[in-house]
Design a protein around this motif. Structure first.
Motif, PDB file in Angstrom:
ATOM      1  N   VAL A  96      80.149 -31.485 -39.368  1.00 53.06           N
ATOM      2  CA  VAL A  96      79.763 -30.211 -38.756  1.00 53.06           C
ATOM      3  C   VAL A  96      79.236 -30.432 -37.341  1.00 53.06           C
ATOM      4  N   THR A  97      78.438 -31.481 -37.158  1.00 48.79           N
ATOM      5  CA  THR A  97      77.884 -31.754 -35.831  1.00 48.79           C
ATOM      6  C   THR A  97      78.975 -32.181 -34.864  1.00 48.79           C
ATOM      7  N   THR A  98      79.924 -32.975 -35.332  1.00 52.49           N
ATOM      8  CA  THR A  98      81.046 -33.386 -34.479  1.00 52.49           C
ATOM      9  C   THR A  98      81.852 -32.172 -34.043  1.00 52.49           C
ATOM     10  N   ARG A  99      82.116 -31.268 -34.970  1.00 52.10           N
ATOM     11  CA  ARG A  99      82.843 -30.045 -34.622  1.00 52.10           C
ATOM     12  C   ARG A  99      82.068 -29.233 -33.597  1.00 52.10           C
ATOM     13  N   ASP A 100      80.775 -29.080 -33.810  1.00 50.28           N
ATOM     14  CA  ASP A 100      79.942 -28.300 -32.901  1.00 50.28           C
ATOM     15  C   ASP A 100      79.999 -28.860 -31.485  1.00 50.28           C
ATOM     16  N   ARG A 104      81.635 -27.468 -27.943  1.00 52.04           N
ATOM     17  CA  ARG A 104      80.776 -27.353 -26.760  1.00 52.04           C
ATOM     18  C   ARG A 104      81.368 -28.124 -25.585  1.00 52.04           C
ATOM     19  N   HIS A 105      81.954 -29.276 -25.853  1.00 50.19           N
ATOM     20  CA  HIS A 105      82.583 -30.120 -24.821  1.00 50.19           C
ATOM     21  C   HIS A 105      84.064 -30.257 -25.198  1.00 50.19           C
ATOM     22  N   GLU A 106      84.879 -29.277 -24.861  1.00 54.33           N
ATOM     23  CA  GLU A 106      86.254 -29.246 -25.345  1.00 54.33           C
ATOM     24  C   GLU A 106      87.063 -30.472 -24.907  1.00 54.33           C
ATOM     25  N   TRP A 107      86.741 -31.053 -23.777  1.00 53.00           N
ATOM     26  CA  TRP A 107      87.453 -32.231 -23.292  1.00 53.00           C
ATOM     27  C   TRP A 107      87.272 -33.438 -24.212  1.00 53.00           C
ATOM     28  N   PHE A 108      86.244 -33.417 -25.045  1.00 50.92           N
ATOM     29  CA  PHE A 108      85.943 -34.541 -25.926  1.00 50.92           C
ATOM     30  C   PHE A 108      87.115 -34.844 -26.860  1.00 50.92           C
ATOM     31  N   VAL A 109      87.831 -33.796 -27.292  1.00 50.16           N
ATOM     32  CA  VAL A 109      88.927 -34.017 -28.242  1.00 50.16           C
ATOM     33  C   VAL A 109      90.068 -34.805 -27.606  1.00 50.16           C
ATOM     34  N   GLU A 110      90.146 -34.824 -26.276  1.00 49.81           N
ATOM     35  CA  GLU A 110      91.190 -35.581 -25.602  1.00 49.81           C
ATOM     36  C   GLU A 110      90.885 -37.070 -25.559  1.00 49.81           C
ATOM     37  N   LEU A 111      89.655 -37.420 -25.905  1.00 50.46           N
ATOM     38  CA  LEU A 111      89.233 -38.823 -25.813  1.00 50.46           C
ATOM     39  C   LEU A 111      89.067 -39.487 -27.174  1.00 50.46           C
ATOM     40  N   ALA A 159      91.239 -31.851 -37.240  1.00 49.42           N
ATOM     41  CA  ALA A 159      90.706 -30.494 -37.389  1.00 49.42           C
ATOM     42  C   ALA A 159      90.090 -29.992 -36.089  1.00 49.42           C
ATOM     43  N   VAL A 160      89.282 -30.811 -35.446  1.00 50.47           N
ATOM     44  CA  VAL A 160      88.624 -30.337 -34.224  1.00 50.47           C
ATOM     45  C   VAL A 160      89.627 -30.207 -33.081  1.00 50.47           C
ATOM     46  N   ARG A 161      90.618 -31.083 -33.044  1.00 52.51           N
ATOM     47  CA  ARG A 161      91.662 -30.945 -32.022  1.00 52.51           C
ATOM     48  C   ARG A 161      92.416 -29.624 -32.187  1.00 52.51           C
ATOM     49  N   ASN A 162      92.785 -29.315 -33.416  1.00 54.57           N
ATOM     50  CA  ASN A 162      93.515 -28.072 -33.663  1.00 54.57           C
ATOM     51  C   ASN A 162      92.691 -26.854 -33.270  1.00 54.57           C
ATOM     52  N   GLU A 163      91.411 -26.864 -33.625  1.00 53.15           N
ATOM     53  CA  GLU A 163      90.583 -25.697 -33.329  1.00 53.15           C
ATOM     54  C   GLU A 163      90.391 -25.516 -31.829  1.00 53.15           C
ATOM     55  N   VAL A 164      90.168 -26.627 -31.131  1.00 53.57           N
ATOM     56  CA  VAL A 164      90.009 -26.539 -29.680  1.00 53.57           C
ATOM     57  C   VAL A 164      91.308 -26.063 -29.033  1.00 53.57           C
TER      58      VAL A 164
END
Length: 231
Positions: A96-100, A104-111, A159-164
């Motif tokens: 949950v914290t990773t998703r949050d 908040r920092h959408e660029w994070f999923v690219e890394l 999951a977080v990549r898809n949502e972002v």
């Protein structure tokens, strides 16, 4: 090659005080506002009122800066966790914290999801995840911890990549997305009416789409039960 995590910062008195912490915080703020495509050493230097060449004394490459930025987000994740003895609660909190933070920092999923991040904060989160899985599997399941960790992280990253990605599309497409959804909805209705896709029809006409956070938590629970099943 000495990694950024073990390389000391330059010392010396300068007119404009700069250190890695300030450089990273500035880069994170720029990426939050403009995405990674809008991030450059020149822009970071301009924000700090120093030349880009000054920055290279603290980070040798832009890739090193990206590593530090990712670890800063992992630091936010680590700071939000506690020492819950209940492994299921611990895994849910990590997810949950990773998703949050990813929202908040959408660029994070690219890394994330590529080469492993080995900064101190990333290692802290990895240790917390592995420790929770090890508690769940018990001493007889020690050889399964690495596999369970891989499955858990693969779901989380996907999951977080898809949502972002969906959020970005929603912001950028506007009316085009509404038209696309309408046309797809009509097409899908005609296909389901053929009776060839009964399972898909039951799924789509079953539980209505709920809150994304609740759906995410439910999916995490399914993944956790699967990777920790000892039967």
């Amino acid at each position: 090659m000495e990694l950024i995590w073990e390389r000391p910062e330059p010392r010396g008195r300068t007119a404009a005080p700069v250190d890695r912490r300030r450089i990273v915080a500035t880069a994170v703020a720029l990426a939050d506002a403009e995405g990674l495509s809008g991030l450059s050493m020149r822009k970071v230097g301009a924000e700090l009122q120093v030349s880009p060449m000054r920055l290279y004394g603290y980070v040798a490459t832009k890739d090193e800066l990206l590593d530090l930025m990712a670890d800063a987000v992992y630091g936010e994740i680590a700071a939000a966790l506690d020492d819950s003895p209940e492994w299921e609660e611990a895994l849910l909190a990590i997810a949950v914290t990773t998703r949050d933070r990813a929202l908040r920092h959408e660029w994070f999923v690219e890394l994330i999801g590529g080469r492993p991040h080995l900064g101190p904060n990333a290692l802290t989160v990895m240790e917390a995840t592995a420790a929770a899985l090890a508690r769940a599997l018990g001493p007889d399941g020690a050889d399964r911890v690495m596999v369970a960790l891989g499955v858990f992280n693969a779901y989380l990253v996907g999951a977080v990549r898809n949502e972002v990605s969906e959020r970005r599309v929603s912001r950028e497409s506007g009316a085009e997305k509404t038209q696309w959804q309408a046309s797809v909805g009509a097409y899908l209705g005609r296909q389901l009416a053929t009776g060839r896709y009964p399972t898909t029809e039951r799924i789509l006409h079953g539980k209505p789409q709920g809150d994304p956070a609740e759906t995410f938590a439910e999916e995490v629970a399914v993944i956790v039960r699967g990777v920790t099943h000892t039967g």
